[in-house]
Design a protein around this motif. Structure first.
Motif, mmCIF file in Angstrom:
data_model
loop_
_atom_site.group_PDB
_atom_site.id
_atom_site.type_symbol
_atom_site.label_atom_id
_atom_site.label_comp_id
_atom_site.label_asym_id
_atom_site.label_seq_id
_atom_site.Cartn_x
_atom_site.Cartn_y
_atom_site.Cartn_z
ATOM 1 N N LEU A 194 -1.794 1.663 -0.904
ATOM 2 C CA LEU A 194 -1.963 0.469 -0.077
ATOM 3 C C LEU A 194 -2.900 0.703 1.098
ATOM 4 O O LEU A 194 -3.398 -0.254 1.692
ATOM 5 N N ASP A 195 -3.166 1.952 1.451
ATOM 6 C CA ASP A 195 -4.112 2.240 2.528
ATOM 7 C C ASP A 195 -5.552 2.172 2.052
ATOM 8 O O ASP A 195 -6.423 1.638 2.735
ATOM 9 N N ASN A 196 -5.840 2.741 0.884
ATOM 10 C CA ASN A 196 -7.242 2.933 0.498
ATOM 11 C C ASN A 196 -7.751 1.992 -0.581
ATOM 12 O O ASN A 196 -8.951 1.963 -0.872
ATOM 13 N N LEU A 197 -6.869 1.206 -1.186
ATOM 14 C CA LEU A 197 -7.266 0.399 -2.339
ATOM 15 C C LEU A 197 -8.213 -0.741 -1.972
ATOM 16 O O LEU A 197 -9.206 -0.983 -2.659
ATOM 17 N N ALA A 198 -7.926 -1.447 -0.894
ATOM 18 C CA ALA A 198 -8.734 -2.619 -0.558
ATOM 19 C C ALA A 198 -10.185 -2.244 -0.274
ATOM 20 O O ALA A 198 -11.118 -2.956 -0.675
ATOM 21 N N TRP A 199 -10.404 -1.119 0.411
ATOM 22 C CA TRP A 199 -11.768 -0.695 0.725
ATOM 23 C C TRP A 199 -12.532 -0.327 -0.547
ATOM 24 O O TRP A 199 -13.699 -0.700 -0.710
ATOM 25 N N LEU A 200 -11.887 0.384 -1.453
ATOM 26 C CA LEU A 200 -12.546 0.712 -2.714
ATOM 27 C C LEU A 200 -12.929 -0.566 -3.448
ATOM 28 O O LEU A 200 -14.052 -0.703 -3.950
ATOM 29 N N ILE A 217 5.099 3.379 -7.239
ATOM 30 C CA ILE A 217 6.534 3.605 -7.456
ATOM 31 C C ILE A 217 7.184 4.160 -6.190
ATOM 32 O O ILE A 217 8.312 3.800 -5.842
ATOM 33 N N CYS A 218 6.478 5.044 -5.476
ATOM 34 C CA CYS A 218 7.014 5.548 -4.198
ATOM 35 C C CYS A 218 7.204 4.409 -3.202
ATOM 36 O O CYS A 218 8.239 4.322 -2.524
ATOM 37 N N ASP A 219 6.219 3.538 -3.093
ATOM 38 C CA ASP A 219 6.346 2.401 -2.183
ATOM 39 C C ASP A 219 7.501 1.489 -2.585
ATOM 40 O O ASP A 219 8.188 0.920 -1.728
ATOM 41 N N GLY A 224 10.761 -2.439 -2.551
ATOM 42 C CA GLY A 224 11.190 -3.205 -3.715
ATOM 43 C C GLY A 224 10.047 -3.344 -4.708
ATOM 44 O O GLY A 224 8.882 -3.476 -4.329
ATOM 45 N N LEU A 225 10.374 -3.304 -5.988
ATOM 46 C CA LEU A 225 9.346 -3.283 -7.027
ATOM 47 C C LEU A 225 8.544 -4.579 -7.068
ATOM 48 O O LEU A 225 7.309 -4.555 -7.136
#
Length: 244
Positions: A194-200, A217-219, A224-225
């Motif tokens: 969730l930190d790096n996905l939007a920039w990529l 899965i960790c998040d 919650g899934l």
């Protein structure tokens, strides 16, 4: 819009820890699709320490979006793919004892072999993607195999993101652009979160699909899934003025 394919290997790891069927991998796949994911990814390994070959067979019957099966094209893996015929096969050159995927293909050295594998899988009706480091020469050699897509191995991007996100994404931007010029689709995966996905996503307009498992899965343990799947999808929403 860039599609989110959720890798459910870690759900299978948790199930296998107790030897029963909790959590239920098939039900998790159904729910993840219902929560908004556009694909389910699995990476069966020879020791079946997480996803089992039978899981792949069972998933083919219930996945309604796209089933993406990753793996090293060993004889056993290819036999499984011939039987299941998933929508996408992602070729990954991982050793049997690898904890997780840790390198892309040398498409220059293995071009002939990959061309043969890609051709057979395409004849089965599968879209084929080759796991690849962001190197222009490797992208160009991948195109010579006849593959439909490449999947950019994003560990280096994720590792460098917080120090200098512009530098971290530079090679990926070039590789994706070259792939697009060559008519290849572009996927990406490994250590995206969730930190790096939007920039990529913002920097790679060619990006067709991301495959995310461990971080998601960790998040989900905390968020919650259902909420987590939707948060990841939100990172892939088209930006204002974007053409994708």
């Amino acid at each position: 819009m860039t599609k989110l394919s959720v890798n459910i290997n870690k759900i299978a790891t948790l199930r296998n820890a107790r030897g029963h069927n909790r959590p239920d991998v098939l039900q998790a796949a159904r729910d993840i699709e219902r929560f908004g994911a556009e694909g389910i990814t699995v990476h069966p390994r020879p020791d079946e320490r997480h996803i089992r070959y039978q899981d792949v067979r069972d998933l083919k019957g219930i996945v309604t979006t796209e089933l993406n099966v990753e793996g090293n094209p060993t004889p056993d893996f290819l036999d499984l793919v011939r039987e299941v015929r998933p929508e996408q096969v992602t070729l990954v050159p991982d050793a049997p004892d690898a904890i997780t995927s840790n390198a892309g293909w040398d498409t220059l050295r293995h071009q002939g072999y990959l061309r043969d594998v890609v051709g057979e899988l395409q004849q089965l009706g599968c879209r084929v993607s080759i796991f690849l480091d962001p190197d222009l020469a490797l992208v160009e050699a991948a195109a010579q195999t006849g593959t439909d897509r490449i999947e950019l191995y994003t560990e280096a991007y994720a590792r460098g993101y917080h120090a200098n996100r512009e530098a971290a994404v530079a090679a990926y931007r070039l590789a994706a652009a070259r792939a697009g010029q060559l008519g290849l689709g572009v996927n990406a995966g490994h250590d995206l979160d969730l930190d790096n996905l939007a920039w990529l996503h913002q920097q790679l307009p060619e990006l067709a699909e991301v495959s995310i498992g461990h971080a998601l899965i960790c998040d989900a343990l905390y968020l919650g899934l259902e909420n987590t799947v939707q948060l990841y999808r939100r990172q892939l929403a088209p930006r204002a003025g974007s053409s994708h």
